[in-house]
Design a protein around this motif. Structure first.
Motif, PDB file in Angstrom:
ATOM      1  N   MET A   1      38.646  40.754  38.555  1.00 52.08           N
ATOM      2  CA  MET A   1      37.989  39.524  38.115  1.00 52.08           C
ATOM      3  C   MET A   1      36.508  39.806  37.876  1.00 52.08           C
ATOM      4  O   MET A   1      35.793  40.188  38.792  1.00 52.08           O
ATOM      5  N   PRO A   2      36.037  39.686  36.637  1.00 54.59           N
ATOM      6  CA  PRO A   2      34.642  40.008  36.324  1.00 54.59           C
ATOM      7  C   PRO A   2      33.650  38.915  36.686  1.00 54.59           C
ATOM      8  O   PRO A   2      32.756  38.584  35.917  1.00 54.59           O
ATOM      9  N   ILE A   3      33.841  38.273  37.845  1.00 59.52           N
ATOM     10  CA  ILE A   3      32.878  37.297  38.360  1.00 59.52           C
ATOM     11  C   ILE A   3      32.544  37.722  39.781  1.00 59.52           C
ATOM     12  O   ILE A   3      33.425  37.821  40.635  1.00 59.52           O
ATOM     13  N   LYS A 183      40.602  40.911  25.750  1.00 58.38           N
ATOM     14  CA  LYS A 183      39.296  41.437  25.345  1.00 58.38           C
ATOM     15  C   LYS A 183      38.607  40.522  24.345  1.00 58.38           C
ATOM     16  O   LYS A 183      37.376  40.372  24.362  1.00 58.38           O
ATOM     17  N   ARG A 184      39.400  39.886  23.462  1.00 55.59           N
ATOM     18  CA  ARG A 184      38.779  39.049  22.433  1.00 55.59           C
ATOM     19  C   ARG A 184      38.206  37.749  22.999  1.00 55.59           C
ATOM     20  O   ARG A 184      37.515  37.019  22.310  1.00 55.59           O
ATOM     21  N   PHE A 189      29.604  42.018  27.905  1.00 51.31           N
ATOM     22  CA  PHE A 189      29.186  41.990  29.301  1.00 51.31           C
ATOM     23  C   PHE A 189      30.269  41.433  30.226  1.00 51.31           C
ATOM     24  O   PHE A 189      30.071  41.343  31.433  1.00 51.31           O
ATOM     25  N   GLY A 190      31.412  41.037  29.660  1.00 52.55           N
ATOM     26  CA  GLY A 190      32.512  40.516  30.457  1.00 52.55           C
ATOM     27  C   GLY A 190      32.560  39.009  30.569  1.00 52.55           C
ATOM     28  O   GLY A 190      33.510  38.461  31.122  1.00 52.55           O
TER      29      GLY A 190
END
Length: 301
Positions: A1-3, A183-184, A189-190
């Motif tokens: 999770m990119p948070i 990805k789209r 930067f995520g």
């Protein structure tokens, strides 16, 4: 999770002595995927998570393919499958290949053991029921329509509300690859972009639970090498006083998925929700309600 997320007490810097109030130091554990380069989290335990009393192989798990290779339509009548049992041990495989497996279960009990899938990320769709997902990261309440993303290696346990009107029904995807946002939907930067069908505000993360400092026999069942293994820990595994990082279980409800469609569209649309390795997971949405601001966008799978 990119948070990035943090709960509880953590030291000022990573990898330094984090002293307990009564003496001694907390045990630091790094959990993540792709070694030291992928997403990870640092957890701080009252007891070292390595104090194992015993290990044993419980059973083998073998998915058997239908010998009939004829190409034809299939209707999976899940309403007729065997009901009851454990959410982690009594799953019924429906479809599988080398990258992903789809399983179904209608549990009627809460597990006494803790569970960890060490060979796959799990994406769990809660078709019916509600409860709390316990983990070393805290408590994550869930209800009907939720996707639960439980990355490989995360220790957890389901606590269902068995007195609820709707009994639990779970559809589980076990992915050999890391489950992530398409990805789209992300910028470089995520961060989720403005055109994505959901945003970071829709992601629910664990809440803090006071650590449990208790000694005894605590079984952890680990799925690895296509089998179930039991690891007997000498203390309660939910003894984490704090953690931080990018690697943790999280929830997303299907009702928060908002594709952008034409105001006059009435057909069902398939939209990519998550990417488990090479197999995009799509959500079917019916778009029959006009909206004031709407545009037409082509779905790229």
């Amino acid at each position: 999770m990119p948070i990035y997320h943090t709960l509880g007490k953590i030291p000022r810097k990573r990898h330094i002595a984090f002293k307990k109030p009564g003496g001694g130091i907390y045990a630091e554990e790094l959990v993540g995927h792709e070694g030291f380069t992928g997403t990870s989290a640092l957890l701080y335990h009252i007891h070292p998570p390595t104090t194992v009393k015993s290990v044993r192989r419980v059973r083998e798990i073998k998915f058997e393919a239908d010998p009939d290779q004829t190409l034809h339509h299939r209707h999976f009548l899940t309403s007729r499958v065997k009901k009851g049992g454990s959410a982690t041990l009594d799953r019924i495989p429906l479809l599988f290949n080398q990258d992903i497996a789809m399983l179904y279960v209608e549990p009627d009990e809460n597990d006494a053991h803790f569970y960890r899938n060490a060979q796959a990320d799990e994406l769990v769709y809660v078709s019916k029921g509600k409860g709390v997902l316990e983990s070393t990261y805290g408590a994550l309440p869930f209800h009907e329509g939720d996707y639960l993303v439980i990355h490989r290696g995360i220790l957890h346990r389901y606590r269902f509300d068995l007195n609820a009107e709707e009994q639990p029904k779970l559809l589980i995807f076990e992915s050999r690859g890391h489950v992530r946002w398409p990805k789209r939907y992300r910028n470089e930067f995520g961060q989720l972009i403005e055109g994505a069908p959901y945003s970071e505000r829709d992601i629910r993360r664990p809440t803090f639970v006071e650590p449990i400092d208790e000694m005894g026999d605590f079984p952890i069942l680990v799925k690895q090498y296509d089998g179930i293994n039991e690891i007997m820990l000498d203390h309660h595994p939910l003894d984490v006083v704090g953690w931080d990082g990018y690697f943790y279980p999280w929830a997303f409800n299907i009702n928060d998925f908002e594709p952008t469609d034409s105001s006059c569209a009435h057909s069902a649309r398939a939209r990519t929700t998550f990417i488990p390795r090479l197999c995009p997971l799509h959500t079917i949405t019916a778009t029959s309600i006009p909206t004031k601001f709407s545009t037409t966008r082509r779905a790229n799978s």
